[in-house]
Enzyme design. Sequence first.
Site, PDB file in Angstrom:
ATOM      1  CB  ALA A  65      -0.885  -0.020   1.238  1.00  0.00           C
ATOM      2  N   GLY A 108       0.494  -5.040   0.886  1.00  0.00           N
ATOM      3  CA  GLY A 108      -0.696  -5.097   0.044  1.00  0.00           C
ATOM      4  C   GLY A 108      -0.416  -5.711  -1.320  1.00  0.00           C
ATOM      5  CD  GLU A 111      -2.459  -7.670   2.812  1.00  0.00           C
ATOM      6  OE1 GLU A 111      -2.393  -6.484   2.418  1.00  0.00           O
ATOM      7  OE2 GLU A 111      -2.781  -7.976   3.963  1.00  0.00           O
ATOM      8  CD  GLU A 131       1.667  -5.621   5.595  1.00  0.00           C
ATOM      9  OE1 GLU A 131       2.510  -6.514   5.835  1.00  0.00           O
ATOM     10  OE2 GLU A 131       0.838  -5.705   4.676  1.00  0.00           O
TER      11      GLU A 131
HETATM   12  C1  HXC Z   1       5.028   4.427  -1.165  1.00  0.00           C
HETATM   13  C2  HXC Z   1       6.939   3.489  -2.009  1.00  0.00           C
HETATM   14  C3  HXC Z   1       6.598   2.240  -1.479  1.00  0.00           C
HETATM   15  C4  HXC Z   1       5.358   2.124  -0.772  1.00  0.00           C
HETATM   16  C5  HXC Z   1       8.489   2.037  -2.474  1.00  0.00           C
HETATM   17  N1  HXC Z   1       8.101   3.313  -2.621  1.00  0.00           N
HETATM   18  N2  HXC Z   1       7.585   1.359  -1.793  1.00  0.00           N
HETATM   19  N3  HXC Z   1       6.166   4.567  -1.866  1.00  0.00           N
HETATM   20  N4  HXC Z   1       4.627   3.258  -0.640  1.00  0.00           N
HETATM   21  N5  HXC Z   1       4.916   0.989  -0.276  1.00  0.00           N
HETATM   22  C6  HXC Z   1       8.837   4.395  -3.312  1.00  0.00           C
HETATM   23  C7  HXC Z   1      10.033   4.857  -2.522  1.00  0.00           C
HETATM   24  O1  HXC Z   1       9.652   5.789  -1.516  1.00  0.00           O
HETATM   25  C8  HXC Z   1      10.868   5.490  -3.605  1.00  0.00           C
HETATM   26  O2  HXC Z   1      10.335   6.755  -3.919  1.00  0.00           O
HETATM   27  C9  HXC Z   1      10.616   4.579  -4.804  1.00  0.00           C
HETATM   28  O3  HXC Z   1       9.376   3.907  -4.525  1.00  0.00           O
HETATM   29  C10 HXC Z   1      11.711   3.536  -4.977  1.00  0.00           C
HETATM   30  O4  HXC Z   1      11.855   2.852  -3.744  1.00  0.00           O
HETATM   31  P1  HXC Z   1      13.269   2.623  -3.037  1.00  0.00           P
HETATM   32  O5  HXC Z   1      12.994   2.354  -1.605  1.00  0.00           O
HETATM   33  O6  HXC Z   1      14.200   3.753  -3.354  1.00  0.00           O
HETATM   34  O7  HXC Z   1      13.769   1.317  -3.801  1.00  0.00           O
HETATM   35  P2  HXC Z   1      14.728   0.177  -3.251  1.00  0.00           P
HETATM   36  O8  HXC Z   1      15.878   0.766  -2.491  1.00  0.00           O
HETATM   37  O9  HXC Z   1      15.017  -0.676  -4.427  1.00  0.00           O
HETATM   38  O10 HXC Z   1      13.855  -0.638  -2.177  1.00  0.00           O
HETATM   39  C11 HXC Z   1      12.736  -1.361  -2.620  1.00  0.00           C
HETATM   40  C12 HXC Z   1      11.880  -1.803  -1.398  1.00  0.00           C
HETATM   41  C13 HXC Z   1      11.543  -0.541  -0.534  1.00  0.00           C
HETATM   42  C14 HXC Z   1      12.642  -2.805  -0.548  1.00  0.00           C
HETATM   43  C15 HXC Z   1      10.628  -2.443  -1.954  1.00  0.00           C
HETATM   44  O11 HXC Z   1      11.010   0.485  -1.414  1.00  0.00           O
HETATM   45  C16 HXC Z   1      10.539  -0.804   0.536  1.00  0.00           C
HETATM   46  O12 HXC Z   1      10.841  -1.349   1.607  1.00  0.00           O
HETATM   47  N6  HXC Z   1       9.273  -0.363   0.329  1.00  0.00           N
HETATM   48  C17 HXC Z   1       8.217  -0.469   1.311  1.00  0.00           C
HETATM   49  C18 HXC Z   1       7.755  -1.887   1.419  1.00  0.00           C
HETATM   50  C19 HXC Z   1       6.663  -2.025   2.471  1.00  0.00           C
HETATM   51  O13 HXC Z   1       6.864  -1.753   3.666  1.00  0.00           O
HETATM   52  N7  HXC Z   1       5.453  -2.452   2.061  1.00  0.00           N
HETATM   53  C20 HXC Z   1       4.316  -2.565   2.928  1.00  0.00           C
HETATM   54  C21 HXC Z   1       3.500  -1.295   2.934  1.00  0.00           C
HETATM   55  S1  HXC Z   1       2.177  -1.357   4.096  1.00  0.00           S
HETATM   56  P3  HXC Z   1      11.272   8.062  -3.954  1.00  0.00           P
HETATM   57  O14 HXC Z   1      10.316   9.159  -4.199  1.00  0.00           O
HETATM   58  O15 HXC Z   1      11.983   8.130  -2.664  1.00  0.00           O
HETATM   59  O16 HXC Z   1      12.201   7.786  -5.116  1.00  0.00           O
HETATM   60  C22 HXC Z   1       0.994  -2.249   3.336  1.00  0.00           C
HETATM   61  C23 HXC Z   1      -0.252  -2.411   4.126  1.00  0.00           C
HETATM   62  C24 HXC Z   1      -1.308  -3.137   3.351  1.00  0.00           C
HETATM   63  O17 HXC Z   1       1.147  -2.709   2.263  1.00  0.00           O
HETATM   64  C25 HXC Z   1      -2.625  -2.966   4.000  1.00  0.00           C
HETATM   65  C26 HXC Z   1      -3.781  -3.477   3.219  1.00  0.00           C
HETATM   66  C27 HXC Z   1      -3.855  -3.173   1.781  1.00  0.00           C
END
Ligand code: HXC
Length: 257
Positions: A65, A108, A111, A131
Amino acid sequence: MAYENIIVETRDEVGLIRLNRPAALNALSAGLVADVNHALEVFEGNNAIGAVVLTGSDKAFAAGADIKEMKDLSFPETYLEDFIGSWDGVARARKPVIAAVAGYALGGGCEFAMMCDIVIAAENAKFGQPEITLGVIPGSGGTQRLARAIGKAKTMDLCLTGRLMDAGEAERAGLVSRVVPTANLLDEALKVAAQIARQSRPAVLLAKEAVNLAFETSLAEGLKAERRSFYTLFATEDQKEGMAAFAEKRRPRFKNR
Ligand code: HXC
């Protein structure tokens, strides 16, 4: 129709939805989810379409998400507005949906993949429910569908530590049906979807419904429903055609009737 966050195409009898927010690794924003729901509804209503493929890019199926979109929400905003209440459109599709997953399928994103009926993974795919590292828990099936798919031990491991699982582990655990070279992912998924789309639609829909029932009901009820659907299919022209084609050593020509 043109969408802001996805690219939609048809390939013969297969609908293809590509998540397309590359700058955010296909993070699931409200707009993206609305686009996917809309595209799926259009495919559901299109008799020419027999199966759908949902995919992302080589780097990310979806990295979860959109954290930036939800980070400042309050409890009343999430709860009273049920802000992810409509995020299960993929799970509500009656036609088979195949997830073609390359790169990250996190939170997400994982999911979303689990709402699909078949998950095909590229060798570079990574699945996880991170998460917990954000101070929350999965909200759209990450504790429930994952536990049903891969059992308690690994689900607890993934949900409590936030660690990621590679494609091989995901296949061994039962989350993924096939792992293919990353370069072949879309072709393989389209092939599987085309193979499904060629079958009799009533049989395909009833098969999907019956398998899903295994996760919703008792064995006795599930077996009864399965048998009823099996008998029901003898009322279709496609059953006559399918069995006649076997006896006559030719390919069936299903009419979806
Ligand atoms: C918003 C995101 C994002 C996310 C990545 N980006 N994931 N933006 N929400 N979930 C953005 C980053 O901020 C960044 O933007 C760009 O995408 C590239 O990401 P990087 O982090 O620079 O890439 P990398 O170093 O290759 O790392 C990849 C990654 C990391 C390991 C996937 O991005 C990451 O940990 N993302 C979050 C993963 C996460 O926690 N997902 C769960 C979310 S909660 P900028 O602008 O800085 O370039 C969830 C709840 C679900 O899903 C609930 C029900 C639906």
